[in-house]
Scaffold this active site. Structure first.
Site, PDB file in Angstrom:
ATOM      1  N   ARG A 114      -4.461  10.125   3.675  1.00 25.66           N
ATOM      2  CA  ARG A 114      -3.274  10.831   4.136  1.00 25.66           C
ATOM      3  C   ARG A 114      -2.281  11.068   2.987  1.00 25.66           C
ATOM      4  NH1 ARG A 114      -1.428  14.144   7.813  1.00 25.66           N
ATOM      5  NH2 ARG A 114       0.796  13.979   8.037  1.00 25.66           N
ATOM      6  N   ILE A 136       6.582   6.772  17.427  1.00 21.50           N
ATOM      7  CA  ILE A 136       6.348   7.493  16.163  1.00 21.50           C
ATOM      8  C   ILE A 136       5.098   8.371  16.271  1.00 21.50           C
ATOM      9  CG2 ILE A 136       6.044   7.283  13.661  1.00 21.50           C
ATOM     10  CD1 ILE A 136       8.703   6.060  14.600  1.00 21.50           C
ATOM     11  N   CYS A 180      -5.670   8.208   8.665  1.00 26.01           N
ATOM     12  CA  CYS A 180      -5.892   7.676  10.015  1.00 26.01           C
ATOM     13  C   CYS A 180      -5.569   8.726  11.069  1.00 26.01           C
ATOM     14  CB  CYS A 180      -4.990   6.471  10.264  1.00 26.01           C
ATOM     15  SG  CYS A 180      -5.576   4.974   9.492  1.00 26.01           S
ATOM     16  N   LYS A 238       0.838  -1.213   0.000  1.00 29.93           N
ATOM     17  CA  LYS A 238       0.000   0.000   0.000  1.00 29.93           C
ATOM     18  C   LYS A 238       0.870   1.259   0.000  1.00 29.93           C
ATOM     19  CE  LYS A 238      -1.838   1.920   3.911  1.00 29.93           C
ATOM     20  NZ  LYS A 238      -1.645   3.370   3.947  1.00 29.93           N
ATOM     21  N   ASN A 239       1.819   1.317   0.927  1.00 27.05           N
ATOM     22  CA  ASN A 239       2.557   2.570   1.084  1.00 27.05           C
ATOM     23  C   ASN A 239       3.500   2.845  -0.088  1.00 27.05           C
ATOM     24  OD1 ASN A 239       1.187   3.103   3.402  1.00 27.05           O
ATOM     25  ND2 ASN A 239       2.842   2.519   4.799  1.00 27.05           N
ATOM     26  N   ARG A 251      -0.353  15.077  12.963  1.00 26.18           N
ATOM     27  CA  ARG A 251       0.419  14.621  11.793  1.00 26.18           C
ATOM     28  C   ARG A 251       0.826  15.834  10.961  1.00 26.18           C
ATOM     29  NH1 ARG A 251      -2.095   8.986   9.572  1.00 26.18           N
ATOM     30  NH2 ARG A 251      -0.046   8.915   8.607  1.00 26.18           N
ATOM     31  N   PRO A 252       1.852  16.556  11.416  1.00 22.93           N
ATOM     32  CA  PRO A 252       2.256  17.766  10.694  1.00 22.93           C
ATOM     33  C   PRO A 252       2.949  17.431   9.375  1.00 22.93           C
ATOM     34  CG  PRO A 252       3.791  17.310  12.484  1.00 22.93           C
ATOM     35  CD  PRO A 252       2.716  16.257  12.563  1.00 22.93           C
ATOM     36  N   ILE A 253       3.029  18.421   8.475  1.00 21.69           N
ATOM     37  CA  ILE A 253       3.793  18.204   7.241  1.00 21.69           C
ATOM     38  C   ILE A 253       4.833  19.320   7.061  1.00 21.69           C
ATOM     39  CG2 ILE A 253       2.051  16.801   6.055  1.00 21.69           C
ATOM     40  CD1 ILE A 253       1.409  19.304   4.384  1.00 21.69           C
ATOM     41  N   ASP A 254       5.286  19.861   8.206  1.00 23.19           N
ATOM     42  CA  ASP A 254       6.260  20.951   8.147  1.00 23.19           C
ATOM     43  C   ASP A 254       7.552  20.531   7.431  1.00 23.19           C
ATOM     44  OD1 ASP A 254       6.262  19.346  10.642  1.00 23.19           O
ATOM     45  OD2 ASP A 254       8.137  20.408  11.031  1.00 23.19           O
ATOM     46  N   ARG A 285      -9.040   0.018   3.599  1.00 24.96           N
ATOM     47  CA  ARG A 285      -8.086   0.978   3.016  1.00 24.96           C
ATOM     48  C   ARG A 285      -6.765   0.295   2.687  1.00 24.96           C
ATOM     49  NH1 ARG A 285      -6.271   4.830   6.898  1.00 24.96           N
ATOM     50  NH2 ARG A 285      -4.762   5.041   5.239  1.00 24.96           N
ATOM     51  N   ASP A 309       3.347   0.497  12.432  1.00 23.46           N
ATOM     52  CA  ASP A 309       2.143  -0.058  11.797  1.00 23.46           C
ATOM     53  C   ASP A 309       1.892  -1.514  12.189  1.00 23.46           C
ATOM     54  OD1 ASP A 309       1.774   2.393  10.647  1.00 23.46           O
ATOM     55  OD2 ASP A 309       2.255   1.781   8.604  1.00 23.46           O
TER      56      ASP A 309
HETATM   57  C1  UD1 Z   1       4.137   6.779   6.871  1.00 21.22           C
HETATM   58  C2  UD1 Z   1       3.191   5.626   6.594  1.00 21.22           C
HETATM   59  C3  UD1 Z   1       2.445   5.231   7.861  1.00 21.22           C
HETATM   60  C4  UD1 Z   1       3.446   4.951   8.987  1.00 21.22           C
HETATM   61  C5  UD1 Z   1       4.439   6.077   9.136  1.00 21.22           C
HETATM   62  C6  UD1 Z   1       5.561   5.742  10.119  1.00 21.22           C
HETATM   63  C7  UD1 Z   1       2.619   6.015   4.279  1.00 21.22           C
HETATM   64  C8  UD1 Z   1       1.575   6.427   3.301  1.00 21.22           C
HETATM   65  N1  UD1 Z   1       2.257   6.052   5.562  1.00 21.22           N
HETATM   66  O1  UD1 Z   1       3.324   7.872   7.317  1.00 21.22           O
HETATM   67  O2  UD1 Z   1       1.683   4.061   7.586  1.00 21.22           O
HETATM   68  O3  UD1 Z   1       2.735   4.791  10.207  1.00 21.22           O
HETATM   69  O4  UD1 Z   1       5.066   6.392   7.878  1.00 21.22           O
HETATM   70  O5  UD1 Z   1       6.239   4.605   9.692  1.00 21.22           O
HETATM   71  O6  UD1 Z   1       3.710   5.623   3.913  1.00 21.22           O
HETATM   72  N2  UD1 Z   1       6.567  14.403  11.241  1.00 21.22           N
HETATM   73  C9  UD1 Z   1       6.775  15.736  11.530  1.00 21.22           C
HETATM   74  N3  UD1 Z   1       6.740  16.626  10.479  1.00 21.22           N
HETATM   75  C10 UD1 Z   1       6.525  16.228   9.213  1.00 21.22           C
HETATM   76  C11 UD1 Z   1       6.326  14.874   8.934  1.00 21.22           C
HETATM   77  C12 UD1 Z   1       6.361  13.973   9.977  1.00 21.22           C
HETATM   78  O7  UD1 Z   1       6.953  16.117  12.668  1.00 21.22           O
HETATM   79  O8  UD1 Z   1       6.525  17.083   8.315  1.00 21.22           O
HETATM   80  C13 UD1 Z   1       6.583  13.430  12.343  1.00 21.22           C
HETATM   81  C14 UD1 Z   1       5.219  12.744  12.534  1.00 21.22           C
HETATM   82  O9  UD1 Z   1       4.356  13.494  13.351  1.00 21.22           O
HETATM   83  C15 UD1 Z   1       5.624  11.422  13.144  1.00 21.22           C
HETATM   84  C16 UD1 Z   1       6.991  11.135  12.506  1.00 21.22           C
HETATM   85  O10 UD1 Z   1       7.461  12.373  11.991  1.00 21.22           O
HETATM   86  O11 UD1 Z   1       5.800  11.572  14.536  1.00 21.22           O
HETATM   87  C17 UD1 Z   1       6.974  10.120  11.400  1.00 21.22           C
HETATM   88  O12 UD1 Z   1       6.013  10.493  10.430  1.00 21.22           O
HETATM   89  P1  UD1 Z   1       6.156  10.079   8.895  1.00 21.22           P
HETATM   90  O13 UD1 Z   1       7.282   9.086   8.740  1.00 21.22           O
HETATM   91  O14 UD1 Z   1       6.217  11.317   8.074  1.00 21.22           O
HETATM   92  O15 UD1 Z   1       4.779   9.335   8.625  1.00 21.22           O
HETATM   93  P2  UD1 Z   1       3.917   9.335   7.309  1.00 21.22           P
HETATM   94  O16 UD1 Z   1       4.816   9.492   6.127  1.00 21.22           O
HETATM   95  O17 UD1 Z   1       2.768  10.275   7.434  1.00 21.22           O
END
Ligand code: UD1
Length: 431
Positions: A93, A327, A117, A22-23, A122-125, A397, A305
């Site tokens: 997501r 995480i 989920c 999936k990912n 879940r920030p994207i900074d 999903r 996961d």
């Molecule tokens: C991906 C996976 C999800 C998995 C996660 C961790 C996909 C589609 N989803 O989610 O199934 O649970 O990896 O293995 O591949 N963070 C920040 N700022 C950011 C981005 C992330 O602070 O801009 C933090 C998050 O809050 C979290 C950590 O970094 O604590 C890891 O997040 P991330 O690896 O980015 O998870 P996803 O890519 O959303």
């Protein structure tokens, strides 16, 4: 809202074939936007998350042909818009990968903040920091992320935290940028490597994927390819835990055993037998398990996961186990549900304590997210009696044909449609 009715206990016996990841698929499908030709993707899991990404590509103007259940052909050339509205982005997501892909191709993207989920904040900074480092101007207004660049220029990008999503998104934006982008402290998950392999097969020049430094030399053009997506590490791990929890004997086929090492290690630690083959693993359950402690970590550590599924298994082991969730900030919500089935566990912040030797019994529960739903299915198969699992759309999903795969190994699961009465009313009736 559809639900599953599960009669337990079950001893899973036989074999199961793992679907595409999936990912990886939710990153690779948007990555096709970057190509100037038609791409054929094989081993695409037939799950709702991939259907949503395909729907988004269709709305952008791409032509998508479904060749068979798991093979699609995408022609990205007719894409004319770079806007992904809230109505589509909110449904998953990984819709944020549209930002990297559209920005990388057209130097602009306007994408609504993603859904997905609820695992905590879940920030994207880090994604935005990466786009800005490459020269994009990023504005967020009315929950729309608006990115524009005159030209994207390769630069070093250091990620403060290991982020799968940011690593993928920066790769997508950088693959056609001018010059060299270096991502430091990059994520190393198998689907990062799969995306890099896909992009390289289209003509990209990406080196180091799978290590914490990824170098991306920008190229002007990407061509068409046929590419097969890797097997799903988490789907495989879920069936491994299901085999152990039901004290069964299951051959799990179409896997990459190296991707499963952290899961295999924990299963062996508690007393299950795991046999490794070239592209399969066999899990043989034990009558008794012993406790263990788990810390979720970025790959190659134990995957977050797999945490809920393992939590259920540890509740059946002898002794007290501790899981530290490193995480996500809110990934123990499933405990409120599985406690109804006899799991004795309490969470305090990022740590949960599982009292062992629990005798699980069937109960009505509701999936709270994708992996929580998988954990509830495992608990229900291990439990004595009848369980009903609501909100099963969460599970759909990410798990292709989960009901038929489990039933083929001896499970007793029926999927039924229910009306939309409030969950509490239905639970009261079942009690
Ligand atoms: C991906 C996976 C999800 C998995 C996660 C961790 C996909 C589609 N989803 O989610 O199934 O649970 O990896 O293995 O591949 N963070 C920040 N700022 C950011 C981005 C992330 O602070 O801009 C933090 C998050 O809050 C979290 C950590 O970094 O604590 C890891 O997040 P991330 O690896 O980015 O998870 P996803 O890519 O959303």
């Amino acid at each position: 809202m559809d639900k599953l009715i599960i009669n337990g206990p079950t001893r899973l016996m036989g074999e199961v074939t793992i679907s595409g990841a999936k990912n990886a698929a939710v990153a690779i499908i948007p990555a096709v936007i970057l190509s100037d030709e038609v791409c054929r993707l094989e081993n695409v899991p037939d799950i709702s998350d991939t259907k949503i990404v395909i729907e988004i590509l269709l709305k952008l103007g791409a032509i998508v042909n479904r060749i068979n259940k798991n093979t699609i052909e995408i022609d990205p050339r007719p894409i004319r818009t770079t806007t992904v509205p809230h109505s589509l982005a909110k449904r998953m997501r990984a819709s944020y990968y549209l930002i990297g892909a559209l920005l990388g191709k057209f130097n602009k993207a306007r994408v609504s903040m993603p859904g997905g989920c609820d695992l905590g904040i879940r920030p994207i900074d880090l994604h935005i920091k990466g786009f800005e480092a490459l020269g994009a101007e990023v504005k967020t207004e009315n929950a729309m992320i608006d990115c524009k660049a005159v030209n994207l220029i390769g630069r070093p990008v250091y990620l403060d935290m290991v982020s799968v999503g940011a690593t993928v998104n920066i790769m997508l934006a950088a693959v056609k940028a001018y010059g060299l982008t270096v991502i430091e402290n990059a994520a190393k998950e198998p689907h990062i490597v799969d995306l890099a392999n896909f992009l390289n097969s289209m003509g990209a020049d990406i080196r180091g994927a799978g290590t914490d430094i990824i170098k991306i030399y920008g190229v002007p053009r990407l061509g068409g390819v046929t590419y097969s997506i890797i097997p799903d590490q988490i789907e495989a791990g879920t069936y491994m835990v299901a085999a152990a929890a039901t004290r069964g004997n299951v051959l799990i086929k179409n896997v990459i055993p190296k991707h499963l090492e952290s899961i295999t290690a924990k299963l062996e630690e508690i007393g299950a037998i795991v046999e490794e083959y070239d592209d399969a693993v066999r899990v043989i359950g034990a009558e008794e398990y012993t406790k263990c402690n788990i810390k979720t970590m970025p790959h190659p550590g134990f995957p977050t996961d797999m945490q809920p599924q393992f939590g259920v298994l540890l509740s059946m082991a002898k002794g007290t186990s501790i899981i530290s969730e490193n995480i996500w900030g809110n990934r123990f919500k499933y405990l409120d549900e599985v406690r109804r089935m006899g799991v004795m566990a309490v969470a305090d912040g990022q740590v949960a304590v599982f009292e062992g030797s629990c005798k699980l019994t069937g109960a009505p529960v509701a999936a709270t997210d994708l992996r929580a739903g998988a954990a509830m299915i495992i608990a229900a198969m291990a439990a004595e009696g009848r369980s009903e699992i609501e909100n099963i759309y969460h599970v759909e999903r990410g798990y292709e044909d989960i009901v038929s795969k489990l039933n083929a190994m001896g499970a007793d699961i029926t999927r039924v449609s229910v009306d939309d009465r409030p969950v509490n009313t239905v639970k009261a009736e079942l009690a």
